[in-house]
Design an enzyme around this catalytic site. Sequence first.
Site, PDB file in Angstrom:
ATOM      1  N   ASN A 209       0.885  -1.448   0.038  1.00 55.15           N
ATOM      2  CA  ASN A 209      -0.180  -0.055  -0.035  1.00 55.15           C
ATOM      3  C   ASN A 209       1.047   1.159  -0.104  1.00 55.15           C
ATOM      4  O   ASN A 209       2.059   1.056  -0.094  1.00 55.15           O
ATOM      5  CB  ASN A 209      -0.854  -0.135   1.330  1.00 55.15           C
ATOM      6  CG  ASN A 209      -0.244  -0.094   2.500  1.00 55.15           C
ATOM      7  OD1 ASN A 209       0.591   0.745   3.007  1.00 55.15           O
ATOM      8  ND2 ASN A 209      -0.414  -1.126   3.355  1.00 55.15           N
ATOM      9  N   ASP A 278      -3.802  -6.451   4.877  1.00 49.24           N
ATOM     10  CA  ASP A 278      -4.909  -7.357   5.227  1.00 49.24           C
ATOM     11  C   ASP A 278      -4.883  -8.785   4.701  1.00 49.24           C
ATOM     12  O   ASP A 278      -5.293  -9.853   5.310  1.00 49.24           O
ATOM     13  CB  ASP A 278      -6.276  -6.890   5.201  1.00 49.24           C
ATOM     14  CG  ASP A 278      -6.635  -5.524   5.978  1.00 49.24           C
ATOM     15  OD1 ASP A 278      -6.030  -5.437   7.297  1.00 49.24           O
ATOM     16  OD2 ASP A 278      -7.241  -4.552   5.225  1.00 49.24           O
ATOM     17  N   LYS A 288      10.032 -16.584 -10.641  1.00 49.58           N
ATOM     18  CA  LYS A 288       9.104 -15.442 -11.301  1.00 49.58           C
ATOM     19  C   LYS A 288       8.014 -16.061 -12.034  1.00 49.58           C
ATOM     20  O   LYS A 288       8.299 -16.870 -12.840  1.00 49.58           O
ATOM     21  CB  LYS A 288      10.103 -14.619 -12.099  1.00 49.58           C
ATOM     22  CG  LYS A 288       9.420 -13.393 -12.490  1.00 49.58           C
ATOM     23  CD  LYS A 288      10.508 -12.533 -13.431  1.00 49.58           C
ATOM     24  CE  LYS A 288       9.531 -11.723 -14.121  1.00 49.58           C
ATOM     25  NZ  LYS A 288      10.372 -11.072 -15.150  1.00 49.58           N
ATOM     26  N   PHE A 322      -3.972   2.711  14.952  1.00 49.57           N
ATOM     27  CA  PHE A 322      -4.291   3.690  13.677  1.00 49.57           C
ATOM     28  C   PHE A 322      -5.792   3.247  12.908  1.00 49.57           C
ATOM     29  O   PHE A 322      -5.714   2.050  12.656  1.00 49.57           O
ATOM     30  CB  PHE A 322      -3.355   4.146  12.980  1.00 49.57           C
ATOM     31  CG  PHE A 322      -2.423   5.250  13.630  1.00 49.57           C
ATOM     32  CD1 PHE A 322      -1.352   4.781  14.472  1.00 49.57           C
ATOM     33  CD2 PHE A 322      -2.162   6.431  13.151  1.00 49.57           C
ATOM     34  CE1 PHE A 322      -0.812   5.897  15.347  1.00 49.57           C
ATOM     35  CE2 PHE A 322      -1.632   7.542  13.772  1.00 49.57           C
ATOM     36  CZ  PHE A 322      -0.795   7.102  14.897  1.00 49.57           C
TER      37      PHE A 322
HETATM   38  O1  C5P Z   1      -8.889  -3.003  10.916  1.00 47.32           O
HETATM   39  P1  C5P Z   1      -8.054  -2.124  10.461  1.00 47.32           P
HETATM   40  O2  C5P Z   1      -6.890  -2.523   9.408  1.00 47.32           O
HETATM   41  O3  C5P Z   1      -8.697  -0.630  10.048  1.00 47.32           O
HETATM   42  O4  C5P Z   1      -7.043  -1.460  11.673  1.00 47.32           O
HETATM   43  C1  C5P Z   1      -6.037  -0.664  11.760  1.00 47.32           C
HETATM   44  C2  C5P Z   1      -5.184  -0.843  12.930  1.00 47.32           C
HETATM   45  O5  C5P Z   1      -4.864  -2.339  12.902  1.00 47.32           O
HETATM   46  C3  C5P Z   1      -3.689  -0.069  12.756  1.00 47.32           C
HETATM   47  O6  C5P Z   1      -3.328   0.302  13.973  1.00 47.32           O
HETATM   48  C4  C5P Z   1      -2.984  -1.379  12.164  1.00 47.32           C
HETATM   49  O7  C5P Z   1      -1.491  -1.260  12.412  1.00 47.32           O
HETATM   50  C5  C5P Z   1      -3.443  -2.694  12.657  1.00 47.32           C
HETATM   51  N1  C5P Z   1      -3.411  -3.695  11.723  1.00 47.32           N
HETATM   52  C6  C5P Z   1      -2.876  -5.111  12.058  1.00 47.32           C
HETATM   53  N2  C5P Z   1      -2.857  -6.144  11.628  1.00 47.32           N
HETATM   54  C7  C5P Z   1      -3.466  -6.212  10.446  1.00 47.32           C
HETATM   55  C8  C5P Z   1      -4.251  -4.944  10.005  1.00 47.32           C
HETATM   56  C9  C5P Z   1      -4.292  -3.767  10.743  1.00 47.32           C
HETATM   57  O8  C5P Z   1      -2.441  -5.014  13.347  1.00 47.32           O
HETATM   58  N3  C5P Z   1      -3.640  -7.384   9.578  1.00 47.32           N
END
Ligand code: C5P
Length: 395
Positions: A209, A278, A288, A322
Site C-alpha cells: 500500500n 490485510d 518468477k 491507527f
Molecule cells: O482493521 P484496520 O486494518 O482498519 O485496523 C487498523 C489498525 O490495526 C492499525 O493500527 C494497524 O496497524 C492494525 N492492523 C494490524 N494487523 C492487520 C491490519 C491492521 O495490526 N492485519
Amino acid sequence: MLKNKNIVLGVTGGIAAYKACDLVSRLVKAEANVDVIMTQNATKFINPLTFQSLSSNQVIVDMFKEPKYWEIQHISLAKKADLFIIAPATANIIGKIANGIADDMLTTTVMATKAPVVFAPAMNCNMYENPILQSNIERLKALGYKFIEPSKGRLACGDMGIGKMAEPDVIESYINSMLDRKKDFAGKTIIVTAGPTREAIDPVRYISNHSTGKMGYAIAQKAMARGAKVYLISGPTILKAPEGVQLISVNSAKDMQKRIMEHYDEANIVIMSAAVADYAPAISHQQKMKKDNEKLSIELVKNPDILYELGKIKGDKILVGFAMETQDLIENAKEKVIKKNLDFIVANDLYTEGAGFGTDTNVVKIIDRKGNVDSLPKMTKLDLADLILDRILKL
Ligand code: C5P
C-alpha cells in the site's frame, strides 16, 4: 539551554578531531562547562593545549598523572557529566566500550558514568561498514547509547563513502535537544510499527500500500526524545530511522508480527501505526511467474490482525491503533477500539486535505474506549506524535 550544563567531551584519534575544537567553542559560547578527555592517539592530531584554551578547563589524557586537585578524576567527571559526547569516535573506542574495556581515562570515565553517552563516529567507509563495528554499534544502541550518524562524502583518506563525522552544528543541536527534552518516558519501552508491509507474490512482485511510514517514524523520534527505549518495527520505507531508536526492518505482516512478539513482554506501550496488509497471496511462488495466460487470479488469504491478537494479551500494556478510512470514519474507529481492545485509536480520513499518505501533516480524530471523540486540527506529524504521547501519559 546549555547554560551551566556539564558536558564531557571525549576526543579520540581521528582527523575529525579538528572539528571537535569547533564543537568545544560552540558549547562554551552556549555557556556550557566543557571538560575534555583525550586519548593518547587524539593528542597526535591536536595538542591538548588547544582544548584547554577553548574550554578553560584542564584537559585530561593520562590516568596516572598527579591530579591538580584531589579527586579521583574519572569518577568525579563521570558523576558531574550531564551528557557525555565522544567526537570523533573511532572504530577502536566504539569497540572498546562495547566490550567493556576500560584501560585509559576516557574508557574508564565512560564506564563510570550514568549520564547519557553519545557517539559521533568518524572513520573510513570500509571501517564504518565493517560488520564488527556495526555489531558493536548495535550492541551499544541496545544498551541505550546514542549515535549521531556520520554522513557520506569524500573522506580524509580520499575514499568516497559514509564515515564523515557529523558537523559540529549538528552535534550541538543534538546535544541541545537531548538536554532540553522532558524525559517523561524515561524507563518506558515502546514498540512503534510503521510503514507498509509487502506480501510477496513471487521473488519479484508483491502486494502493498501507499504508506510511507512518516507518522510512525515521527512517533518513534518523539518517544525516543522523551526518554523511552524505542523499537521501531518498520516495513520498507525510504525514511532514515531517528537517532537512538532500534530499527527492526520487516517485510510481510507475518514478519512484523513475529518481530513484535520478540519484544512484546518487554514493552509497556505498543503503537501500531503500520499499514499492515490485510491479505497476502496464498502461495508465494519460488520462481518468477510467467505471463503466459491472458488472465491471472491470485488467491489471497487473510493476514493475522496483529493488533487484534495483541489486544487479546494486553495485560496492563497500553495499546494504540491507527485507522484510515474512506467512509464512516468515526463509527468504524469506535468499533475497532473495542474489537481490538485498544486504549485509543487515531483515525483519519484519506480524503481530508492535509491528512493521509506521504504528507508531513495529519488531521485526525482520537477515539477512546468510552467512545469519546476528540477532533484535532491539522498539525505536523511530529506535533501529533507528541500529542499522542501526552495522551498515553494521562492513561
Ligand atoms: O482493521 P484496520 O486494518 O482498519 O485496523 C487498523 C489498525 O490495526 C492499525 O493500527 C494497524 O496497524 C492494525 N492492523 C494490524 N494487523 C492487520 C491490519 C491492521 O495490526 N492485519
